[in-house]
Design a protein around this motif. Structure first.
Motif, PDB file in Angstrom:
ATOM      1  N   ALA A  65      -0.437  -3.421   6.573  1.00  0.00           N
ATOM      2  CA  ALA A  65      -0.714  -1.984   6.741  1.00  0.00           C
ATOM      3  C   ALA A  65      -1.322  -1.392   5.489  1.00  0.00           C
ATOM      4  O   ALA A  65      -2.187  -0.515   5.562  1.00  0.00           O
ATOM      5  CB  ALA A  65       0.583  -1.249   7.095  1.00  0.00           C
ATOM      6  N   GLN A  66      -0.895  -1.890   4.348  1.00  0.00           N
ATOM      7  CA  GLN A  66      -1.406  -1.350   3.094  1.00  0.00           C
ATOM      8  C   GLN A  66      -2.896  -1.651   2.929  1.00  0.00           C
ATOM      9  O   GLN A  66      -3.664  -0.798   2.494  1.00  0.00           O
ATOM     10  CB  GLN A  66      -0.623  -1.953   1.931  1.00  0.00           C
ATOM     11  CG  GLN A  66      -0.098  -0.890   1.001  1.00  0.00           C
ATOM     12  CD  GLN A  66       0.645  -1.511  -0.166  1.00  0.00           C
ATOM     13  OE1 GLN A  66       1.171  -2.630  -0.082  1.00  0.00           O
ATOM     14  NE2 GLN A  66       0.699  -0.782  -1.257  1.00  0.00           N
ATOM     15  N   ARG A  68      -5.028  -2.138   5.352  1.00  0.00           N
ATOM     16  CA  ARG A  68      -5.755  -1.260   6.281  1.00  0.00           C
ATOM     17  C   ARG A  68      -5.896   0.134   5.699  1.00  0.00           C
ATOM     18  O   ARG A  68      -6.965   0.736   5.714  1.00  0.00           O
ATOM     19  CB  ARG A  68      -5.007  -1.187   7.627  1.00  0.00           C
ATOM     20  CG  ARG A  68      -5.250  -2.366   8.522  1.00  0.00           C
ATOM     21  CD  ARG A  68      -5.076  -1.964   9.986  1.00  0.00           C
ATOM     22  NE  ARG A  68      -3.801  -1.334  10.223  1.00  0.00           N
ATOM     23  CZ  ARG A  68      -2.698  -1.996  10.593  1.00  0.00           C
ATOM     24  NH1 ARG A  68      -2.739  -3.293  10.770  1.00  0.00           N
ATOM     25  NH2 ARG A  68      -1.563  -1.355  10.799  1.00  0.00           N
ATOM     26  N   ASP A  69      -4.801   0.602   5.119  1.00  0.00           N
ATOM     27  CA  ASP A  69      -4.755   1.942   4.555  1.00  0.00           C
ATOM     28  C   ASP A  69      -5.787   2.101   3.423  1.00  0.00           C
ATOM     29  O   ASP A  69      -6.607   3.027   3.438  1.00  0.00           O
ATOM     30  CB  ASP A  69      -3.329   2.171   4.034  1.00  0.00           C
ATOM     31  CG  ASP A  69      -3.147   3.578   3.524  1.00  0.00           C
ATOM     32  OD1 ASP A  69      -3.612   4.498   4.246  1.00  0.00           O
ATOM     33  OD2 ASP A  69      -2.577   3.760   2.433  1.00  0.00           O
ATOM     34  N   VAL A  70      -5.772   1.163   2.463  1.00  0.00           N
ATOM     35  CA  VAL A  70      -6.691   1.323   1.314  1.00  0.00           C
ATOM     36  C   VAL A  70      -8.135   1.070   1.739  1.00  0.00           C
ATOM     37  O   VAL A  70      -9.060   1.683   1.193  1.00  0.00           O
ATOM     38  CB  VAL A  70      -6.303   0.406   0.127  1.00  0.00           C
ATOM     39  CG1 VAL A  70      -4.950   0.804  -0.438  1.00  0.00           C
ATOM     40  CG2 VAL A  70      -6.340  -1.050   0.513  1.00  0.00           C
ATOM     41  N   LEU A  72      -9.519   1.832   4.665  1.00  0.00           N
ATOM     42  CA  LEU A  72     -10.001   3.063   5.294  1.00  0.00           C
ATOM     43  C   LEU A  72     -10.306   4.123   4.238  1.00  0.00           C
ATOM     44  O   LEU A  72     -11.323   4.815   4.304  1.00  0.00           O
ATOM     45  CB  LEU A  72      -8.960   3.597   6.281  1.00  0.00           C
ATOM     46  CG  LEU A  72      -8.993   2.931   7.649  1.00  0.00           C
ATOM     47  CD1 LEU A  72      -7.883   3.487   8.531  1.00  0.00           C
ATOM     48  CD2 LEU A  72     -10.360   3.162   8.305  1.00  0.00           C
ATOM     49  N   ARG A  73      -9.404   4.222   3.248  1.00  0.00           N
ATOM     50  CA  ARG A  73      -9.626   5.223   2.202  1.00  0.00           C
ATOM     51  C   ARG A  73     -10.934   4.914   1.460  1.00  0.00           C
ATOM     52  O   ARG A  73     -11.740   5.812   1.196  1.00  0.00           O
ATOM     53  CB  ARG A  73      -8.448   5.255   1.226  1.00  0.00           C
ATOM     54  CG  ARG A  73      -8.581   6.387   0.209  1.00  0.00           C
ATOM     55  CD  ARG A  73      -7.391   6.522  -0.711  1.00  0.00           C
ATOM     56  NE  ARG A  73      -6.177   6.844   0.013  1.00  0.00           N
ATOM     57  CZ  ARG A  73      -5.135   6.042   0.118  1.00  0.00           C
ATOM     58  NH1 ARG A  73      -5.155   4.843  -0.452  1.00  0.00           N
ATOM     59  NH2 ARG A  73      -4.066   6.405   0.789  1.00  0.00           N
ATOM     60  N   GLN A 226      -3.272   6.863  -3.998  1.00  0.00           N
ATOM     61  CA  GLN A 226      -4.704   7.028  -3.668  1.00  0.00           C
ATOM     62  C   GLN A 226      -5.483   5.766  -3.992  1.00  0.00           C
ATOM     63  O   GLN A 226      -6.664   5.834  -4.327  1.00  0.00           O
ATOM     64  CB  GLN A 226      -5.289   8.216  -4.437  1.00  0.00           C
ATOM     65  CG  GLN A 226      -4.700   9.548  -4.004  1.00  0.00           C
ATOM     66  CD  GLN A 226      -5.341  10.719  -4.714  1.00  0.00           C
ATOM     67  OE1 GLN A 226      -5.997  10.552  -5.727  1.00  0.00           O
ATOM     68  NE2 GLN A 226      -5.139  11.911  -4.179  1.00  0.00           N
ATOM     69  N   THR A 228      -7.791   2.645  -3.762  1.00  0.00           N
ATOM     70  CA  THR A 228      -8.885   2.174  -2.909  1.00  0.00           C
ATOM     71  C   THR A 228      -8.770   0.659  -2.838  1.00  0.00           C
ATOM     72  O   THR A 228      -7.943   0.065  -3.550  1.00  0.00           O
ATOM     73  CB  THR A 228     -10.255   2.563  -3.492  1.00  0.00           C
ATOM     74  OG1 THR A 228     -10.381   1.923  -4.758  1.00  0.00           O
ATOM     75  CG2 THR A 228     -10.377   4.060  -3.642  1.00  0.00           C
ATOM     76  N   TYR A 232      -6.490  -1.575  -5.343  1.00  0.00           N
ATOM     77  CA  TYR A 232      -5.339  -2.232  -4.706  1.00  0.00           C
ATOM     78  C   TYR A 232      -5.384  -3.724  -5.008  1.00  0.00           C
ATOM     79  O   TYR A 232      -4.368  -4.330  -5.389  1.00  0.00           O
ATOM     80  CB  TYR A 232      -5.373  -1.993  -3.197  1.00  0.00           C
ATOM     81  CG  TYR A 232      -4.439  -2.891  -2.412  1.00  0.00           C
ATOM     82  CD1 TYR A 232      -3.065  -2.626  -2.372  1.00  0.00           C
ATOM     83  CD2 TYR A 232      -4.925  -4.007  -1.742  1.00  0.00           C
ATOM     84  CE1 TYR A 232      -2.204  -3.463  -1.663  1.00  0.00           C
ATOM     85  CE2 TYR A 232      -4.083  -4.840  -1.037  1.00  0.00           C
ATOM     86  CZ  TYR A 232      -2.711  -4.572  -0.991  1.00  0.00           C
ATOM     87  OH  TYR A 232      -1.880  -5.395  -0.309  1.00  0.00           O
TER      88      TYR A 232
END
Lengths: 272, 362
Positions: A65-66, A68-70, A72-73, A226, A228, A232
């Motif tokens: 999930a992390q 995917r999260d970064v 998308l950001r 925040q 990216t 990450y």
């Protein structure tokens, strides 16, 4: 003794060692990337011992999930920064090429291109101090800082191809439009803008790739949570290097390749 | 009655300011009649293109007024003038088809689609490019681009068509073809043409009237025959066609003509420009065109000359001669079968055509 000259013309390919140096350079550039890509498909954890083909690390990355999260950001940050930068760069290019020479023109060029000259770390630290002060004053800690910082950083990259495109346009085209009863707005809408499109697209893509890729600026400007994709990955590498990183990097590489290829095709075929 | 299409009064144009200022046009007064083929002729830097750009509206004059069809257009932009331009670089829009290029002016004028389509078809036919309507400018040759540029400028039916050295990029054969094509288009459309060129032959063959320009001035304005036969000064005589310049002494002045002493002792009558009354014994510059003298047997004619060399030009041969007082003279002789060029150092006489010799102001 004759120097490396062919038919009176200097030819660098005849210099001794030319082939060797060329091969070594390409090996240094691409061998690490090839190894990275190959081991992203390794079924084991090792980065040095091949244990069979597997897509498990891609699966792991997609299920993380992390990640995917970064990702998308990173994408929307790059989209926002490149879009704003392209609009500003287009205006800057029009302002510096579609007017007569004016005093300080060279300085304006230099100022627009400044981020290309200044070491990124200096920009990063300057932004860190500045953003920290603004955060204290306003209390705002959102993504706005990253968007603004990336935009500023992308402008010169977007500006260069747009300006190059404008400079190759025959000024008589705009005169012809005006001569054929086009108002200044119509001349821009029907002649200048369509002819600028290849430059604008190229500028946007360059800006997008630069924003996607930048680590230093993001690292210094971002608030907690925040991250990216690049920051990450940097953080993960400090702990353990698993082929999951290889998989993410490979996907990242694929995306860059797609954009760079599109950039190349646009500037080549539509750039006429 | 011939109406005036373009009226220019007291026009001045300078670029830059202070010590670096450059005056491109000085006190230009000019009227161009409706339906005229008018040519601005001069060497590069003489101001002819600047004048054209002012008529088009791309440049604003520093002083003076410009009227088109009786209306003062001095302050108006190019999009508000009933004038279209054929650019030296053609300036076709590379991202549009030829049909869209030709229809652009009509589209900007807000004409209905059906009318635009009809006019574009008509224009394509006029320049004989019907088969290529959907091509892009990059897909056609230079001569074809030239035709499209013409069609695009003619499509909105302007009162005046401006042509900025439109033939300079074409090779000789195509240029000749386009010259007659331009004349045909002009007589078919009846539009006033203002043509800029530095090619004197092009100007002589195509124009109704020519303005010879130099250093921002109009030196002479007139029909091609007038400019060629009676140039007002040395610059015009030198720029238009080939001319022999002779330094000769005045023997007598009778009315509007002078009797000049020729090398070798004979005399000849030469017309004097208006307002010039040289004193007897003064040295003046007289001109005569190379084709206005004829070779004669040695010892006969007005002048005696020695042949230095001969240059073959196909239709004629230029004989480079030296006169008795060592002044040079070029004689143009029509080539005929069985008539060899005279050998170098051979002698011949020269008969000047009556009225051919003219005194010029320097």
């Amino acid at each position: 003794m004759r120097p490396a000259v062919a038919e009176g013309r200097y030819s660098i390919t005849r210099l001794p060692g030319f082939g060797l140096i060329a091969v070594l350079t390409f090996v240094m550039l691409y061998l690490p990337i090839i190894i990275l890509v190959v081991y992203s498909f390794n079924s084991g954890v090792s980065q040095s011992r091949w244990e069979g083909f597997s897509l498990q690390w891609y699966q792991a990355a997609f299920n993380n999930a992390q990640v995917r999260d970064v990702s998308l950001r990173s994408l929307w940050l790059a989209l926002a920064a490149a879009s704003i930068a392209t609009v500003l760069a287009t205006l800057a290019a029009l302002g510096t090429t579609r007017v007569g020479r004016f005093p300080g023109q060279t300085m304006i060029y230099a100022l627009i291109n400044q981020p290309l000259m200044v070491p990124e770390i200096v920009t990063g630290i300057a932004l860190l101090i500045f953003v920290a002060a603004v955060k204290v004053q306003t209390g705002y800690t959102g993504m706005g800082y990253l968007v603004a910082a990336h935009t500023a950083f992308c402008i010169p990259f977007a500006y260069l191809p747009i300006r190059a495109r404008l400079e190759t346009l025959d000024p008589a085209l705009e005169s012809a439009a005006a001569d054929l009863y086009a108002s200044p707005v119509q001349a821009f809408r029907y002649v200048t803008l369509p002819l600028m499109v290849p430059g604008i697209l190229a500028g946007f893509m360059l800006g997008f790739v630069i924003s996607l890729d930048t680590v230093v600026i993001t690292e210094f400007v971002k608030s907690a949570g925040q991250d990216t994709l690049p920051t990450y990955m940097l953080g993960q590498l400090r702990r353990a290097v698993t082929p999951e990183m290889n998989a993410i990097a490979t996907l990242f590489l694929a995306l860059s390749l797609v954009i760079v290829t599109a950039f190349f095709l646009i500037t080549r075929t539509r750039g006429r | 009655m011939v109406s005036q299409e373009i009226e220019i009064a007291g026009l001045n144009k300078s670029f830059g300011q202070g010590a670096a200022a450059f005056q491109a046009l000085r006190d230009i007064d000019l009227t161009i009649a409706s339906g005229e083929f008018f040519t601005l002729l001069g060497p590069s830097g003489c101001g002819k293109t600047t004048l054209l750009r002012i008529i088009a509206g791309f440049e604003q004059p520093s002083a003076g007024t410009l009227r088109i069809n009786g209306r003062d257009v001095t302050g108006l932009g190019p999009n508000k003038r009933p004038v279209n331009t054929v650019f030296q670089s053609y300036a076709l829009f590379p991202h549009m088809s030829l049909a869209d290029n030709i229809g652009f002016g009509l589209k900007m004028q807000g004409k209905p689609r059906a009318e635009i389509r009809a006019t574009v078809a008509e224009m394509l036919q006029l320049v004989r490019m019907e088969a290529m309507a959907d091509r892009r400018p990059s897909e056609i040759s230079g001569g074809q681009q030239q035709r499209v540029a013409l069609a695009r400028a003619l499509a909105p039916r302007p009162r005046v068509l401006l042509l900025d050295e439109p033939l300079s990029a074409l090779d000789l054969k195509l240029r000749k073809e386009m010259q007659s094509e331009l004349k045909r288009l002009q007589s078919e459309t009846g539009i006033t043409f203002v043509f800029v060129t530095h090619d004197q032959e092009e100007a002589l063959t195509m124009s109704d009237r020519i303005a010879v320009m130099s250093a921002g001035h109009i030196l002479q304005l007139g029909a091609p025959q007038e400019i060629y036969n009676t140039p007002v000064n040395r610059f015009v005589a030198d720029f238009i066609g080939d001319t022999n310049f002779l330094k000769l002494r005045v023997k007598a002045v009778e009315g509007g003509a002078a009797v000049l002493e020729l090398p070798g002792g004979k005399t000849a009558q030469a017309s004097l420009p208006e307002g010039m009354a040289p004193t007897t014994g003064a040295l003046v510059t007289a001109v005569i065109r190379p084709e206005q003298a004829e070779a004669a047997a040695p010892g006969t004619g007005d002048l005696q000359a020695t042949v230095e060399s001969a240059t073959f030009f196909g239709t004629d041969t230029h004989l480079h001669l030296t006169l008795a007082d060592a002044q040079g003279f070029v004689l143009r002789r029509q080539n005929r079968p069985g008539q060899p060029a005279p050998a170098p150092q051979s002698r011949l006489g020269l008969a000047l055509a009556p009225g051919a010799l003219r005194v010029l102001k320097d």
